[in-house]
Design a protein around this motif. Structure first.
Motif, PDB file in Angstrom:
ATOM      1  N   MET A 182     -13.679  -0.242   6.097  1.00 26.97           N
ATOM      2  CA  MET A 182     -12.529   0.512   5.578  1.00 26.97           C
ATOM      3  C   MET A 182     -11.772   1.197   6.704  1.00 26.97           C
ATOM      4  O   MET A 182     -12.327   1.498   7.767  1.00 26.97           O
ATOM      5  N   THR A 183     -10.501   1.480   6.449  1.00 25.04           N
ATOM      6  CA  THR A 183      -9.743   2.315   7.382  1.00 25.04           C
ATOM      7  C   THR A 183     -10.236   3.754   7.259  1.00 25.04           C
ATOM      8  O   THR A 183     -10.878   4.125   6.262  1.00 25.04           O
ATOM      9  N   ASP A 185      -8.544   6.450   6.649  1.00 26.56           N
ATOM     10  CA  ASP A 185      -7.936   7.115   5.489  1.00 26.56           C
ATOM     11  C   ASP A 185      -8.609   6.687   4.192  1.00 26.56           C
ATOM     12  O   ASP A 185      -8.875   7.515   3.308  1.00 26.56           O
ATOM     13  N   ALA A 186      -8.884   5.389   4.063  1.00 23.63           N
ATOM     14  CA  ALA A 186      -9.520   4.888   2.841  1.00 23.63           C
ATOM     15  C   ALA A 186     -10.936   5.437   2.711  1.00 23.63           C
ATOM     16  O   ALA A 186     -11.371   5.843   1.624  1.00 23.63           O
TER      17      ALA A 186
END
Length: 428
Positions: A182-183, A185-186
């Protein structure tokens, strides 16, 4: 008002004080067993191994070790009621600290909040247990403490229920590998939602603790003395002389050791039940938590059964028998790795139900003016719940959840040994 006219009021206040103390026993049961699943929760949220996530129990039970002795000084200098109020207040602040911890999204902040809350519960438990024992005749003090402790599993069941309903179902199903992909932010969005779920029941518990604090604060509790000891006689001649006297008593010295391994066994068994069930049967954290709930329901029922049995059989004999039974059940679960092993782990809770209050009562029996410091030593022994889960977590990381149950098996064997010692050398 003359003495004979005051007696009904004193009795009524004492009974009310006992009822309010029972709510404290339930309250720390909620806290302890709502915390057990957090080992699994934080290992998933922060992608940690079992040893790292077991720091939850190190923070929780480590606080018990650190604050038990200061609690004894509070009880000696002031009263049991002051100790109870101090503990409730500090526990309330710790539970409230889960709110800023959820905003910070850092593991260390949660550990700090847990430590503060458990520090308060340590003071509360160090004060409440001997308070209950001092509320009546010495000959049935252990049974009275078992009765009060019987309401602790009411809280433990509520704690596991809250975790199962409010925390575990709200964990994201993403695996460690999926989270790694995941990024930032995610991943932070996923963690924020999960930690919000962790925070909610603790803040709710803080409000309950505040209500209990207010009720106890405004009730006039009669001053109670340790059995057979007046307030003047209870004045201490210093901590070191008291410690020397305590260490000369085998029933107390070995009682502290037995309590260390009893709490270690209890914490190990319940902390890693979810991991054992998932390894053995598969399924989600929420479905595996059902078996932890079954364990605690059995623990609740067994507490009342054991309180009744203590009126028939010597507590020391029951302690020895259940210690050996716990050893055998853990050993069986370690090699079974199937549904029978899961039910063996559930059955262990019946053995645990008698142990804490019985060891406590046996070890404190006849301490007189040293009871308050003696109580602190027994609460400090809860450090076993901080150390041994990390040992078991390391065994899980190296071998398996099944094999790790040899750790609580060894702990139960020590408790059984204390039971045998008590049968031979102590009159209940």
């Amino acid at each position: 008002m003359q003495a004979n006219e005051r007696e009904p009021f004193v009795y009524a206040n004492m009974r009310l004080a006992f009822i309010l103390l029972i709510t404290c026993f339930a309250a720390w049961g909620v806290a302890a067993n709502m915390t057990d699943p957090l080992v699994k929760v934080f290992s998933k949220i922060f992608t940690m191994n079992n040893f790292q996530s077991a720091l939850v129990q190190f923070a929780y039970y480590g606080a018990y070790f650190c604050l038990a002795l200061p609690a004894a000084f509070i009880n000696v200098r002031f009263s049991y009621k002051t100790g109870v109020l101090t503990g409730l207040g500090l526990a309330c602040l710790g539970a409230l600290a889960f709110y800023p911890a959820s905003l910070s999204m850092t593991y260390g902040f949660f550990l700090a909040a847990l430590f503060i809350m458990a520090a308060g519960l340590s003071i509360l438990e160090t004060s409440a247990n001997p308070f209950v024992m001092a509320m009546g005749p010495r000959h049935n003090a252990t049974r009275r403490l078992n009765l009060a402790q019987a309401f602790n599993p009411v809280g433990t069941n509520i704690g596991v229920f809250l975790a199962a309903v409010l925390i575990l179902p709200n964990l994201n199903t993403a695996t460690a590998e999926e989270r790694a992909a995941m990024t930032i932010d995610a991943l932070n969005a996923v963690r924020a939602a999960e930690l919000q779920a962790v925070m909610t029941p603790y803040v709710g518990m803080a409000l309950v603790l505040l209500i209990i604090w207010l009720l106890i604060a405004f009730v006039k509790v009669p001053r109670v003395e340790n059995a057979g000891v007046s307030h003047e006689q209870e004045q201490h001649d210093g901590f070191i002389p008291t410690l020397k006297r305590l260490l000369k008593l085998p029933q107390y010295r070995w009682g502290v050791v037995a309590q260390f391994f009893n709490v270690a066994a209890q914490t190990c068994v319940w902390t890693f039940t979810i991991q054992y069930v998932q390894e053995t049967l598969g399924g989600s954290e929420a479905s595996a938590a059902d078996y932890l709930q079954y364990s605690l329901i059995l623990f609740l029922v067994s507490r009342f059964v054991m309180t009744w049995l203590i009126g028939i059989f010597r507590p020391t004999i029951l302690l020895a028998i259940l210690g050996f039974a716990g050893t055998l059940l853990c050993a069986y679960a370690a090699q079974a790795s199937d549904i029978s092993g899961v039910w063996a782990i559930v059955g262990i809770s019946a053995c645990l139900s008698l142990m804490f209050p019985t060891i406590y009562g046996i070890a404190l029996n006849g301490l007189g003016k040293d009871t308050k410091f003696g109580s602190a030593g027994l609460v400090m022994a809860i450090l076993g719940g901080a150390i041994m889960p990390m040992v078991q977590g390391a065994v899980i990381d190296t071998f398996s959840a099944s094999v790790s149950y040899l750790v609580p098996a060894a702990c139960f064997l020590v408790v059984a040994g204390y039971g045998v010692f008590a049968v031979r050398h102590i009159q209940d």
